[in-house]
Design an enzyme around this catalytic site. Structure first.
Site, PDB file in Angstrom:
ATOM      1  N   HIS A   1     -24.657  83.870 -12.744  1.00 55.17           N
ATOM      2  CA  HIS A   1     -24.172  83.962 -14.007  1.00 55.17           C
ATOM      3  C   HIS A   1     -22.795  84.890 -14.242  1.00 55.17           C
ATOM      4  CE1 HIS A   1     -26.912  87.766 -13.896  1.00 55.17           C
ATOM      5  NE2 HIS A   1     -25.940  88.113 -14.612  1.00 55.17           N
TER       6      HIS A   1
ATOM      7  N   GLN B   1     -23.623  84.501 -19.484  1.00 54.98           N
ATOM      8  CA  GLN B   1     -24.400  85.297 -20.297  1.00 54.98           C
ATOM      9  C   GLN B   1     -23.499  86.125 -21.174  1.00 54.98           C
ATOM     10  OE1 GLN B   1     -25.382  89.029 -17.876  1.00 54.98           O
ATOM     11  NE2 GLN B   1     -27.503  88.300 -17.973  1.00 54.98           N
TER      12      GLN B   1
ATOM     13  N   GLU C   1     -29.263  89.739 -24.533  1.00 54.04           N
ATOM     14  CA  GLU C   1     -28.364  88.714 -23.743  1.00 54.04           C
ATOM     15  C   GLU C   1     -28.744  87.531 -24.332  1.00 54.04           C
ATOM     16  OE1 GLU C   1     -29.386  88.963 -19.461  1.00 54.04           O
ATOM     17  OE2 GLU C   1     -30.811  87.343 -19.715  1.00 54.04           O
TER      18      GLU C   1
HETATM   19 CO    CO Z   1     -26.457  90.252 -15.281  1.00 52.72          CO
END
Ligand code: CO
Length: 133
Positions: free
Chosen positions: A8, A55, A44
């Site tokens: 991510h 993210q 998140e």
């Molecule tokens: Co992270």
């Protein structure tokens, strides 16, 4: 090669809902996973892009490292998560190469992953997260 995927790209934002809406409007992105990680002081939202994620990250309290990062540098790119098969081995390899670990040993991350963070000092200015699924 120890890295198997970009897991991510983490972006620190002040308003998670606004950021999600922006990614939805701009890219047609959908939220694949959402989680509050109390130990890290963050909430998140993961937007899936092929086998990786964007993210979006927002602090849940003023003492959160992400809150401090936003205070210091503003919103934006916060860290890169590199996917690995074995977090402990990858961490040992990075330390052997001179990296400064933030986590001395792998620990639980979001989505049931095992993670370890490496300090940007000594890693050419990028906060690195090793992610084992
Ligand atoms: Co992270």
């Amino acid at each position: 090669m120890i890295l198997t995927e970009i897991d991510h790209v983490a972006i620190a934002v002040r308003d998670l809902e606004a950021a999600i809406k922006y990614y939805q409007d701009a890219f047609g992105a959908t939220v694949d996973h959402r989680e509050v990680v109390e130990s890290d002081g963050v909430e998140e939202a993961l937007l899936k892009v092929a086998e990786s994620y964007v993210q979006l990250l927002t602090p849940t309290n003023p003492d959160s490292p992400v809150a401090k990062a936003i205070e210091k540098r503003g919103e934006g790119l916060h860290h890169i998560g590199y996917r690995v098969n074995n977090c402990a081995e990858a961490l040992a390899s990075m330390i052997a190469a001179g990296a400064t670990p933030i986590d001395k040993a792998p620990r639980p991350g979001s989505r049931g992953t095992t993670v370890a963070f490496i300090h940007p000092k000594g890693s050419f200015g990028t906060l690195i997260e090793l992610v084992q699924e």
